[in-house]
Design a protein around this motif. Structure first.
Motif, PDB file in Angstrom:
ATOM      1  N   GLU A 192       0.858  -1.177   0.000  1.00 22.00           N
ATOM      2  CA  GLU A 192       0.000   0.000   0.000  1.00 22.00           C
ATOM      3  C   GLU A 192       0.896   1.228   0.000  1.00 22.00           C
ATOM      4  O   GLU A 192       1.924   1.250   0.661  1.00 22.00           O
ATOM      5  N   THR A 193       0.547   2.233  -0.765  1.00 19.84           N
ATOM      6  CA  THR A 193       1.292   3.490  -0.774  1.00 19.84           C
ATOM      7  C   THR A 193       0.326   4.649  -0.544  1.00 19.84           C
ATOM      8  O   THR A 193      -0.870   4.514  -0.735  1.00 19.84           O
ATOM      9  N   TRP A 194       0.879   5.752  -0.133  1.00 21.24           N
ATOM     10  CA  TRP A 194       0.068   6.940   0.073  1.00 21.24           C
ATOM     11  C   TRP A 194       0.938   8.167   0.005  1.00 21.24           C
ATOM     12  O   TRP A 194       2.151   8.091   0.108  1.00 21.24           O
ATOM     13  N   ILE A 195       0.334   9.297  -0.175  1.00 19.16           N
ATOM     14  CA  ILE A 195       1.022  10.578  -0.188  1.00 19.16           C
ATOM     15  C   ILE A 195       0.453  11.394   0.953  1.00 19.16           C
ATOM     16  O   ILE A 195      -0.749  11.524   1.094  1.00 19.16           O
ATOM     17  N   SER A 196       1.363  11.950   1.770  1.00 16.35           N
ATOM     18  CA  SER A 196       0.846  12.730   2.908  1.00 16.35           C
ATOM     19  C   SER A 196       1.002  14.203   2.652  1.00 16.35           C
ATOM     20  O   SER A 196       1.641  14.667   1.776  1.00 16.35           O
TER      21      SER A 196
END
Length: 163
Positions: free
Chosen positions: A159-163
């Motif tokens: 899983e990846t995300w941008i904060s």
């Protein structure tokens, strides 16, 4: 044809498995394409040693699945060790002197088997270390200049995300 069936492994089994695996980075690498080409040539030429080894590796996958589903984790090291012995029969150059030394050191320290990632010759190796043998294995491997890498199993994959 490849069929993928997700395994439903109990959390307690996954936690114990995670605890019993040591992921070791050798800090070495090499181009594995030559090894893969040699493996393909051996199989295409009908080399009985290579074909027999390939059948044993297929059997290893089934044995691993059964051990995981039945919670028989201490069989995993033995299965990995059997797989490594057969993998080396697939082609010349799969192993190196360093890898053999690392592998044998880990076994002497308490691991019951291991697997190198990729075609062979470097990169990551994981060892199955039942009970608390992981600490002796890590200590024994420290002298080789690599390091133990942290990891964790997930149920969802990457899983990846941008904060």
């Amino acid at each position: 044809k490849v069929i993928i069936n997700p395994l439903r492994i109990k959390d307690r089994i996954m936690n114990e498995l995670s605890n019993n695996i040591v992921l070791y980075y050798t800090q070495t690498s090499r181009n594995s394409s030559d090894i893969i080409v040699q493996q393909q040539k051996n199989v295409n030429a009908g080399n009985p040693k290579s074909i027999d080894a390939m059948h044993h590796l297929k059997e290893q996958a089934v044995m691993m699945k059964e051990a995981l589903l039945k919670g028989q984790l201490d069989l995993i090291g033995e299965i990995l060790n059997m797989g490594w012995l057969h993998k080396k029969q697939m082609a010349e150059g799969i192993t190196t002197q360093l890898f053999e030394e690392l592998y044998n050191t880990a076994l002497q320290a308490g691991a019951t088997g291991g697997k190198i990632s990729g075609a062979g010759g470097g990169g990551y190796i994981f060892f199955y270390c039942p009970g608390n043998t992981r600490y002796n294995v890590i200590k024994a491997l420290n002298k080789y200049g690599g390091y133990v890498q942290k990891y964790e199993f997930t149920k969802m994959g990457l899983e990846t995300w941008i904060s």
